[in-house]
Design a protein around this motif. Sequence first.
Motif, mmCIF file in Angstrom:
data_model
loop_
_atom_site.group_PDB
_atom_site.id
_atom_site.type_symbol
_atom_site.label_atom_id
_atom_site.label_comp_id
_atom_site.label_asym_id
_atom_site.label_seq_id
_atom_site.Cartn_x
_atom_site.Cartn_y
_atom_site.Cartn_z
ATOM 1 N N UNK A 40 9.350 -2.049 11.999
ATOM 2 C CA UNK A 40 8.370 -1.443 14.005
ATOM 3 C C UNK A 40 8.146 -0.179 13.645
ATOM 4 N N UNK A 41 8.766 0.838 13.540
ATOM 5 C CA UNK A 41 7.956 1.808 13.540
ATOM 6 C C UNK A 41 6.936 2.592 12.267
ATOM 7 N N UNK A 42 7.434 1.429 11.315
ATOM 8 C CA UNK A 42 5.809 1.174 10.739
ATOM 9 C C UNK A 42 4.299 1.285 11.083
ATOM 10 N N UNK A 43 5.022 -0.249 11.509
ATOM 11 C CA UNK A 43 4.046 -1.431 12.293
ATOM 12 C C UNK A 43 3.077 -0.194 13.180
ATOM 13 N N UNK A 70 0.602 -1.250 -0.166
ATOM 14 C CA UNK A 70 -0.168 0.202 -0.104
ATOM 15 C C UNK A 70 1.105 1.118 0.161
ATOM 16 N N UNK A 71 0.339 2.054 0.846
ATOM 17 C CA UNK A 71 1.383 3.268 0.660
ATOM 18 C C UNK A 71 2.643 3.332 1.651
ATOM 19 N N UNK A 72 3.174 1.537 2.065
ATOM 20 C CA UNK A 72 4.285 1.358 2.832
ATOM 21 C C UNK A 72 5.369 1.152 2.094
ATOM 22 N N UNK A 73 6.639 2.048 1.772
ATOM 23 C CA UNK A 73 7.522 1.281 1.213
ATOM 24 C C UNK A 73 8.442 0.181 2.264
ATOM 25 N N UNK A 74 9.056 -0.907 0.995
ATOM 26 C CA UNK A 74 9.401 -2.147 1.412
ATOM 27 C C UNK A 74 10.927 -2.035 2.979
ATOM 28 N N UNK A 75 10.491 -1.915 4.181
ATOM 29 C CA UNK A 75 11.505 -1.585 5.244
ATOM 30 C C UNK A 75 12.264 -2.609 5.025
ATOM 31 N N UNK A 76 13.907 -1.349 4.956
ATOM 32 C CA UNK A 76 15.094 -2.135 5.088
ATOM 33 C C UNK A 76 15.353 -2.726 6.124
#
Length: 235
Positions: free
Chosen positions: A190-193, A178-184
């Motif tokens: 965790x911050x996105x979630x 969705x609006x979230x780019x894959x976390x590296x």
Amino acid sequence: MGFHKILTNRITNGDNLKSLGSEFRSKRIIPLMKIIEEVSQVHDHVNIIDVGGTELYWKILPQNYLEIHNISITVVNVPGSSLPTNHGRFEFVHADGCNLSEIQDNSFHIAHSNSVIEHVGDWNRMVLFSKELKRIAPRYFIQTPNYWFPIEPHCMTPFFHWLPKPIRILLVMKFSLGNWIKASTVGGAVRKIEGARLLNRKMFCELFDDAQIETEKFAFMPKSFVALRMSTNLV
């Protein structure tokens, strides 16, 4: 652009005034217009504070609506965010929505916030946020997505928010959702979630216990909630 991204843009993108999300907001805002018109009948202007909002959001109002009702809008966003220059009927300021101590009680006619409270942090911060919006205006319009709607509105992934946290972290690190780019990194995932903590109806009612709670539905399922407080006086 992948299919998932195209779908997200069509459904949730607030910058796309033809998106399904914008269509929902156009219907959702009808009660807010009633509040605005109530104020307009008493005062020669309408002063709104929009906490966590954007100028573009207000384009869902009918053409010339701001001018007809002499509306001024103060848009508040977190310190460090990029703000436009003040212009026309819009003023832009930096502030933490959980601490608006520089704003006096009932400084505005209407407090507004759309899909923000789920982003302010843990429950204690949500309580502070709700208290501040209640304090700075006698009327308010607050919206938030429903935890029990099966599609997580930020990553546009079915049942995502119901999965155990370790699985959500894994998914965010493997895919752009969705609006979230894959976390590296794990920390980034965790911050996105943790940056999107959805509320159920009971939680929302607890935060806005002096409001009328409206339920917005999609496919007969409760999609989001709106807290409306109409003034009982002429403030």
